[in-house]
Scaffold this motif. Structure first.
Motif, short mmCIF file in Angstrom:
data_model
loop_
_atom_site.label_atom_id
_atom_site.label_comp_id
_atom_site.label_asym_id
_atom_site.label_seq_id
_atom_site.Cartn_x
_atom_site.Cartn_y
_atom_site.Cartn_z
N LYS A 1 21.00 2.89 0.40
CA LYS A 1 19.97 2.20 -0.39
C LYS A 1 18.59 2.76 -0.12
N GLY A 2 18.46 3.63 0.89
CA GLY A 2 17.21 4.33 1.12
C GLY A 2 16.25 3.62 2.04
N TRP A 3 14.97 3.65 1.65
CA TRP A 3 13.89 3.14 2.50
C TRP A 3 13.10 2.07 1.76
N TYR A 4 12.37 1.33 2.52
CA TYR A 4 11.43 0.36 1.95
C TYR A 4 10.20 0.34 2.84
N MET A 5 9.11 -0.15 2.29
CA MET A 5 7.87 -0.22 3.06
C MET A 5 7.63 -1.66 3.46
N GLU A 6 7.44 -1.85 4.76
CA GLU A 6 7.14 -3.19 5.27
C GLU A 6 5.79 -3.65 4.73
N LYS A 7 5.72 -4.89 4.41
CA LYS A 7 4.45 -5.47 3.96
C LYS A 7 3.76 -6.08 5.16
N HIS A 8 2.46 -5.96 5.20
CA HIS A 8 1.66 -6.59 6.23
C HIS A 8 0.97 -7.80 5.64
N LEU A 9 0.66 -8.75 6.50
CA LEU A 9 0.00 -9.97 6.06
C LEU A 9 -1.32 -9.67 5.38
N LEU A 10 -2.06 -8.72 5.91
CA LEU A 10 -3.38 -8.37 5.38
C LEU A 10 -3.45 -6.87 5.12
N GLU A 11 -4.22 -6.50 4.10
CA GLU A 11 -4.47 -5.09 3.82
C GLU A 11 -5.50 -4.58 4.82
N ASP A 12 -5.55 -3.26 5.03
CA ASP A 12 -6.49 -2.69 5.98
C ASP A 12 -7.94 -3.02 5.62
N TRP A 13 -8.29 -3.01 4.34
CA TRP A 13 -9.67 -3.30 3.97
C TRP A 13 -10.03 -4.76 4.30
N GLU A 14 -9.05 -5.66 4.22
CA GLU A 14 -9.31 -7.06 4.57
C GLU A 14 -9.55 -7.20 6.08
N ILE A 15 -8.77 -6.47 6.86
CA ILE A 15 -8.94 -6.51 8.32
C ILE A 15 -10.29 -5.92 8.70
N LYS A 16 -10.68 -4.82 8.06
CA LYS A 16 -11.98 -4.22 8.35
C LYS A 16 -13.11 -5.18 8.01
N LEU A 17 -13.00 -5.87 6.91
CA LEU A 17 -14.01 -6.85 6.53
C LEU A 17 -14.15 -7.94 7.58
#
Length: 119
Positions: free
Chosen positions: A45-61
């Motif tokens: 079935k291949g690969w998938y990308m884990e989702k994070h609670l927050l995007e990097d730009w949100e964490i930087k903010l």
């Protein structure tokens, strides 16, 4: 997505005849750069990308906001920084690990949190 599906998707963007082994190498390279790409339990079935609670730009903010807050001690700012860094990828952690460098006047001294007075 599996390698065949990735190859088909690349053809949509004009990249034809991409070999499966190139796709495997590219996935490994992305993983080594810190992208949260995981192999499915059924490898077909291949690969998938884990989702994070927050995007990097949100964490930087949020890191920027904590650094500028006058009501947070240096110790508290570092605790918040560590919690926020745990919500991002390895790549994000390396990009943001330098943040929360207390600036004079922006954060109170260690253990001296400024609290709002009751009115």
């Amino acid at each position: 997505m599996n390698a065949v599906q990735v190859s088909q998707k690349l053809e949509e963007y004009g990249m034809e005849n991409v070999h499966r082994t190139s796709i495997y190498d590219d996935v490994r390279l992305l993983q080594s750069c810190g992208y949260p790409i995981k192999q499915a339990e059924n490898s077909h079935k291949g690969w998938y990308m884990e989702k994070h609670l927050l995007e990097d730009w949100e964490i930087k903010l949020m890191l920027d906001s904590v650094q500028q807050a006058r009501c947070v001690s240096v110790h508290e700012a570092n605790e918040i920084r560590n919690k926020l860094l745990n919500l991002t990828s390895q790549r994000g952690r390396s990009r943001f690990s330098h943040m929360i460098m207390p600036l004079p006047g922006n954060v109170s001294g260690v253990g001296q949190t400024v609290r709002k007075r009751k009115v």
